[in-house]
Write a protein that holds these residues in place. Structure first.
Motif, mmCIF file in Angstrom:
data_model
loop_
_atom_site.group_PDB
_atom_site.id
_atom_site.type_symbol
_atom_site.label_atom_id
_atom_site.label_comp_id
_atom_site.label_asym_id
_atom_site.label_seq_id
_atom_site.Cartn_x
_atom_site.Cartn_y
_atom_site.Cartn_z
ATOM 1 N N ALA A 264 0.861 -1.192 0.000
ATOM 2 C CA ALA A 264 0.000 0.000 0.000
ATOM 3 C C ALA A 264 0.885 1.226 0.000
ATOM 4 C CB ALA A 264 -0.908 -0.015 1.212
ATOM 5 N N VAL A 265 0.548 2.135 -1.011
ATOM 6 C CA VAL A 265 1.233 3.424 -1.076
ATOM 7 C C VAL A 265 0.222 4.465 -0.637
ATOM 8 C CG1 VAL A 265 2.490 5.047 -2.521
ATOM 9 C CG2 VAL A 265 2.636 2.585 -2.990
ATOM 10 N N LEU A 266 0.425 5.126 0.521
ATOM 11 C CA LEU A 266 -0.587 5.950 1.157
ATOM 12 C C LEU A 266 -0.023 7.315 1.467
ATOM 13 C CD1 LEU A 266 -1.787 3.292 3.756
ATOM 14 C CD2 LEU A 266 -2.760 3.711 1.497
ATOM 15 N N ASP A 267 -0.968 8.248 1.635
ATOM 16 C CA ASP A 267 -0.617 9.555 2.164
ATOM 17 C C ASP A 267 -0.272 9.365 3.632
ATOM 18 O OD1 ASP A 267 -0.291 12.120 2.959
ATOM 19 O OD2 ASP A 267 -2.286 12.826 2.319
ATOM 20 N N ALA A 268 0.915 9.777 4.034
ATOM 21 C CA ALA A 268 1.379 9.515 5.400
ATOM 22 C C ALA A 268 0.598 10.271 6.445
ATOM 23 C CB ALA A 268 2.867 9.875 5.508
ATOM 24 N N SER A 269 -0.171 11.282 6.028
ATOM 25 C CA SER A 269 -0.961 12.020 7.022
ATOM 26 C C SER A 269 -2.170 11.241 7.480
ATOM 27 C CB SER A 269 -1.392 13.372 6.440
ATOM 28 O OG SER A 269 -2.245 13.178 5.302
ATOM 29 N N HIS A 270 -2.507 10.178 6.771
ATOM 30 C CA HIS A 270 -3.654 9.343 7.137
ATOM 31 C C HIS A 270 -3.135 8.005 7.639
ATOM 32 C CE1 HIS A 270 -6.525 12.144 5.241
ATOM 33 N NE2 HIS A 270 -5.604 12.280 4.274
#
Length: 1126
Positions: free
Chosen positions: A1042-1048
């Motif tokens: 999973a490549v995610l926005d780190a703020s979430h």
């Protein structure tokens, strides 16, 4: 000079009136000396005087020095002390100044006093000259009196004056001037013949001849008498008439001086000079005692008349002269022996030999072995030992015959018969005027009772007849004294021997221990102490002191002072002989044992701070102990217990009492050792292996009971260096095994004993390195299920584990080796593995690759089990890891997993392509579970000329090492599943770390700094330059990423009706992240970089497989950068 000027003479500082010159002096022109000239003639005397200037200078310097001292010391004092010190100095200085002032006042009269002293000295000198003159006159008067001339011969002067010749010339002058007519040879021969006939007639018919002097012959006009062993003498008659008496001619004493001949010239056989004159006068006086003198030979009136013979008594001059010469001969011999005795005193016997001669010079007493009185110590019993050894008395006595034989000296029956016949035939009924005196020497020896503390029976001191007697043919007092002393010494040594052999102490009672050495030169007592040590006890002939010396090797090793000290104590009180010899024997035994121990380099002590009640545990027979401390085990000692018969050997364990002031020790354990059994084992095992096959010895190290010590008494105290070394080695091995066994017992691990070399012979090199007892000492065997219970990777070991202590036979520190045979044979490989069959990856681990046996070496015997378990935990895990990696390579999906290096300490393998990891572990037995160290790298490229090889050597997994090692650290159960989990994680996260490292390197080239770091083992974050936006790459199940926005967060839950709070201190959402992801996925599917069904876009990122993470990560990163810059 004006002679009319009056002179002055000062006396007592007063001026006398002037004297006019005498008229006579004026007439002769002689003037009287002046006062100054007279004073110059006086002697100058400075006795007891010193210059005033010197005294003044000395006082001033002293005051100045004290002032300087006060200047330095006063500032450091308190105010009160300063004042007190200054006041004291002022008072003392004032006294000195006052004294100096008084002396200065007195010095005004110094000139007058000096003049008076000079006058006094002049008068004393003049008085001395007057006294010398008086003595000189008296001497002249006394010397001139004997020098007066004799009176003048007035009568002769008148004769010469009137007649012109001498009328009264003395006859002697005429005889001197006119010689008489000499006799012819015939007249001389006839005269001598006539005299011999007269002598023969007188001797045969008239003279009483003593029977002892009956051997004579007549020659040269005189008779020669021979008395054997006394003298030869000759007499002659005064004339041929009946009443003419005898006169003495000569005498020769039949003596021969023996021994030291230094003073032989002092004792001639034939007297001469004054001695001859004295003997001649005395002999003639005795011969003429009753002789009637002629009228012209009448004595002067002042001499009393000569004695007259009673009626019926006949003169016997030869008897009287025999008695005289007999006494002279015996006295002469006695004086010679006295001289020899005194010479002995001057040659070193003076302090130990006392010589006394009776006033009548007939008795000589010699006291030998004189000793000085011992100072009496209060409250101690007085010594009962006499101050001398004995008395040798030589006396001249008169012998008498038995009463039934009548009066007279002691004679044989034949001599008595001859004497009676002679008296009857020559005297008839008359009796002789003198009787023969039977004189002889009597030698008596009286040993002192209790000499040297020994009471000897009279039978033991009896001398055979004729052993000690005066021999005129060999007069030797020293020989007589030494003969007596030799007999006395023999009796004393015999008594000592009986005491030692039959005394209460049975130490010296065995046959051959005590023996007497008696010969003409030596009297000694030989006492066998121990081994080759033999004590010789002798009695000094001169001093009577007991002398102890050793004939063994210890005599050259400084034993002299000890024997001297024992001799001194023994001579003060010889009754302590038994106790002294026992102590000396014990000391000698201890010295020999200590010498051997020091030769071996062992630390030994004769005393330890052990309480007496603890010492009693070593037995009541112990007389002394030598403690040999084991170098590797300081609390253990090999104790050599000295008993009356032999050594006993004990191994003791000590401990220090904690609360004791002086560190007292107690005996925790005592194990008695059987030396014969240990020594026999060593002797058997050192035999030649080629000629004698030695069977394995499976004896267990067990305590030897003390009862076995009495079975073999052959050794005694003959402990050689090899035997002591074997005992020490045996004790070291015993303690080493005890310590290992104690660790097993504490952990409840059962063990057995086995022989590690059963059925095999050691090589010559190994035999030289090991002790002769090494093959007889068994090894310990434990089961792996017992000792490895609860230890990691216990399944990797075979059931039997051997524990073998090492180096207990050498001076090196004792070690323990634990041998474990592995179930899985994994050959070492890689750069750390050597080509030999046995490798040593570390100091404490040795691996036999052919037998798959790992040997763990422990430097500390007391912690060998803990060290083994720790090393096993490390090695066993490495073995398991290597085995599992080797099996992974056979997996169809992991064909690129391969083992690169393995050496029991580290395992290095490639988990994907050229990406490698090196695993090692440490502190596996710590409460925290120990740690694993992972080192990530990449294998070098095959093309050595590749310029980018250095950049490609970095493994991105290195940053996640703290998270990855926890997978192995916190693995519960077996290690293999955890290793599989680690390898799986590494392989699945490899695409993530590779693409992130590529993005970081590309940004670095463009001058942009991006931070890539792991958040967990499967979670990586890409943080942008503003530090407010980041991308997270997280590994999901089934190899999804999973490549995610780190703020979430994946775990954030949106509650209905509750707004999301924004915190500007944390990461901010990436602008339009959803649109960016949607566009990137669409473009990737269109371009063929992504596979349909393998990618799913979500609100905050995208989920893809491992193959799609690279294009997605690069595209999303590019778009995010654009939006952040825009």
């Amino acid at each position: 000079m004006n002679q009319d000027r009056p002179t002055e003479l000062v006396v007592d500082a007063l001026h006398s009136s002037p004297k006019p010159l005498a008229n006579n002096d004026q007439h002769l022109g002689i003037s009287e000396p002046t006062l100054e000239e007279l004073e110059r003639e006086l002697p100058v005397v400075y006795d007891g005087q010193i210059p005033l200037g010197d005294l003044l200078s000395r006082v001033v310097q002293s005051v100045y020095a004290e002032l300087l001292e006060l200047v330095e010391t006063l500032p450091n004092m308190s105010d009160s002390a300063r004042k007190r010190t200054l006041a004291d100095w002022v008072v003392k200085t004032k006294k000195q100044v006052v004294k100096l002032y008084a002396v200065a006042k007195w010095s005004r009269d110094a000139a007058t006093i000096q003049k008076c002293m000079n006058i006094t000295a002049f008068l004393m000198t003049q008085n001395h000259q007057f006294e010398e003159s008086i003595r000189g006159l008296n001497y002249a008067k006394e010397s001139l009196d004997p020098a007066r001339l004799r009176n003048h011969d007035l009568l002769t002067s008148l004769d010469v004056l009137t007649t012109g010749s001498y009328l009264r010339l003395p006859t002697i002058i005429k005889k001197m001037a006119i010689p008489s007519t000499p006799l012819t040879d015939a007249e001389v021969a006839q005269t001598l013949f006539d005299m011999e006939e007269t002598i023969r007639y007188r001797l045969r018919l008239e003279e009483i001849i003593p029977v002892e002097m009956s051997r004579y012959h007549i020659a040269d006009g005189r008779v020669h008498f021979n008395v054997p062993k006394l003298f030869n003498t000759s007499f002659c008659l005064r004339g041929g008439d009946k009443n003419d008496g005898w006169f003495f001619v000569h005498v020769e004493f039949l003596i021969t001086v023996g021994g030291d001949l230094t003073g032989l010239q002092e004792f001639p056989r034939v007297p001469s000079g004054m001695i001859k004159r004295h003997i001649t006068d005395e002999a003639d006086a005795r011969l003429a005692f009753y002789l009637h003198l002629q009228p012209e030979q009448a004595p002067p009136p002042e001499i009393p008349p000569r004695p007259q013979l009673p009626q019926g008594v006949v003169d016997a001059p030869l008897v009287r002269v025999f008695n005289f010469l007999q006494m002279m001969s015996l006295s002469y011999q006695l004086e010679i022996m006295w001289y020899q005795a005194e010479r002995m005193r001057s040659l070193g016997w003076g302090d130990y030999l006392s010589i006394k001669m009776s006033p009548d010079r007939k008795t000589l007493m010699a006291s030998y072995w004189i000793r000085a009185p011992v100072p009496q110590i209060p409250n101690r019993p007085r010594s009962k030992i006499p101050l001398l050894g004995g008395i040798l008395t030589i006396a001249i006595i008169e012998t008498r015959g038995p009463p039934q034989t009548g009066p007279g000296p002691a004679r044989t029956s034949r001599q008595r018969a001859i004497a009676r016949l002679q008296q009857k035939s020559k005297l008839g009924n008359a009796r002789p005027s003198d009787d023969v005196e039977g004189l002889r020497f009597n030698v008596h020896w009286e040993p002192a009772k209790g000499a040297l503390g020994i009471n000897i029976s009279l039978n033991d001191l009896a001398l055979p007849p004729g052993v000690v007697q005066v021999d005129p043919d060999n007069l030797d007092f020293e020989h007589m004294l030494r003969t007596v002393i030799q007999k006395h010494s023999t009796a004393i040594l015999t008594s000592f021997s009986n005491q030692l052999q039959h005394g209460p102490n049975k130490v010296f009672s065995r046959p051959g221990v005590v023996s007497l050495i008696l010969d003409d030169e030596t009297q000694a007592l030989r006492v066998y102490l121990c081994a080759d040590q033999v004590l010789i006890i002798t009695i000094d002939t001169r001093t009577g002191r007991l002398c102890l010396r050793d004939t063994g090797d210890l005599a050259s090793a400084g034993g002299g002072p000890r024997f001297s000290l024992v001799s001194d104590k023994l001579n003060e009180n010889p009754s302590i002989l038994m106790d002294a010899l026992c102590r000396l024997r014990l000391s000698t035994i201890m010295d020999l044992a200590e010498q051997k121990a020091k030769y071996l380099g062992l630390q030994c002590h004769r005393r330890r701070n052990i309480a007496p009640e603890e010492m009693a545990k070593l037995g009541s027979e112990a007389r002394g102990m030598l403690y040999i401390q084991l170098a590797n085990f300081p609390n253990h000692y090999l104790v050599l217990v000295v008993t009356d018969e032999r050594f006993q050997y004990a191994l003791i364990t000590t401990s220090v009492i904690a609360d004791s002031m002086f560190g007292s020790m107690i005996l925790e354990d005592i194990a008695w050792l059987n030396f014969d059994r240990i020594h026999d084992k060593a002797n058997i095992l050192v035999m030649d292996g080629d000629s004698t096959r030695r069977e394995g010895i499976n004896h267990r190290l067990e305590d030897e009971s003390s009862s076995s010590l009495g079975k073999n008494q052959s050794n005694g105290f003959n402990l050689d260096i090899q035997g002591l070394r074997e005992l020490y080695i045996y004790c070291s091995a015993r303690v080493a095994y005890i310590n290992v066994e104690r660790q097993f017992k504490i952990r409840g691990i059962p063990f057995t004993h086995v022989n590690p070399t059963l059925g095999s012979l050691p090589s010559p090199e190994l035999a030289q390195m090991q002790s002769s007892l090494a093959r007889s000492v068994p090894a310990l065997c434990v089961q792996s299920k017992h000792i490895l219970s609860g230890a990691p990777a216990a399944e990797a070991a075979m059931p039997n584990i051997r524990v073998i202590p090492l180096n207990w036979w050498s001076n090196e520190k004792a070690q323990v080796v634990t041998c474990v045979k592995l179930k899985y044979v994994q050959q070492p490989m890689g750069k750390t593995a050597s080509g030999s069959a046995v490798i040593r990856p570390s100091k404490r681990i040795i691996y036999d690759t052919t037998e798959a046996v790992v040997s763990f070496l422990s430097e500390n015997v007391n912690t060998c089990v803990d060290e083994f378990l720790e090393e096993w935990a490390r090695v066993s895990k490495m073995v398991v890891i290597a085995r599992e990696v080797a099996q992974m390579s056979k997996h169809t999906k992991w064909h690129d997993v391969r083992l690169l290096s393995f050496d029991l300490q580290t395992v290095e393998f490639a988990y994907s392509r050229d990406y490698t990891v090196s695993i090692s572990c440490q502190d596996q037995l710590s409460p925290s579970g120990g740690t694993f160290d992972l080192e990530f790298s990449r294998t070098p490229p095959r093309n050595g000329m590749d310029m980018d090889a250095e950049m490609d050597n970095f493994n991105p997994h290195e940053d996640a090492e703290p998270f990855l090692r926890d997978i192995l650290r916190h693995a519960h159960g077996r290690l293999a599943p955890s290793l599989h989990c680690l390898v799986t994680l590494l392989r699945e996260t490899l695409p993530i770390v590779v693409v992130l490292e590529a993005i970081r390197q590309e940004a670095k080239k463009n001058g942009m700094i991006l931070d890539v770091f792991p958040k967990a083992a499967g979670w990586y974050r890409l943080l942008y330059t503003d530090l407010k936006h980041a991308l997270d790459f997280r590994l999901l199940s089934n190899q999804r990423i999973a490549v995610l926005d780190a703020s979430h967060s994946l775990f954030d839950v949106q509650m209905p009706g509750k707004a999301v709070e924004k915190d500007y201190l944390v990461l901010q959402p990436i602008p339009q992240i959803r649109d960016i992801v949607t566009d990137v996925v669409r473009d990737g599917l269109a371009g063929g970089d992504l596979t349909t069904g393998k990618v799913a876009a979500i609100d905050i990122g995208v989920i893809c497989d491992a193959g799609g993470v690279d294009p997605l990560a690069r595209a999303i990163h590019t778009q995010v950068l654009k939006h952040l810059k825009g």
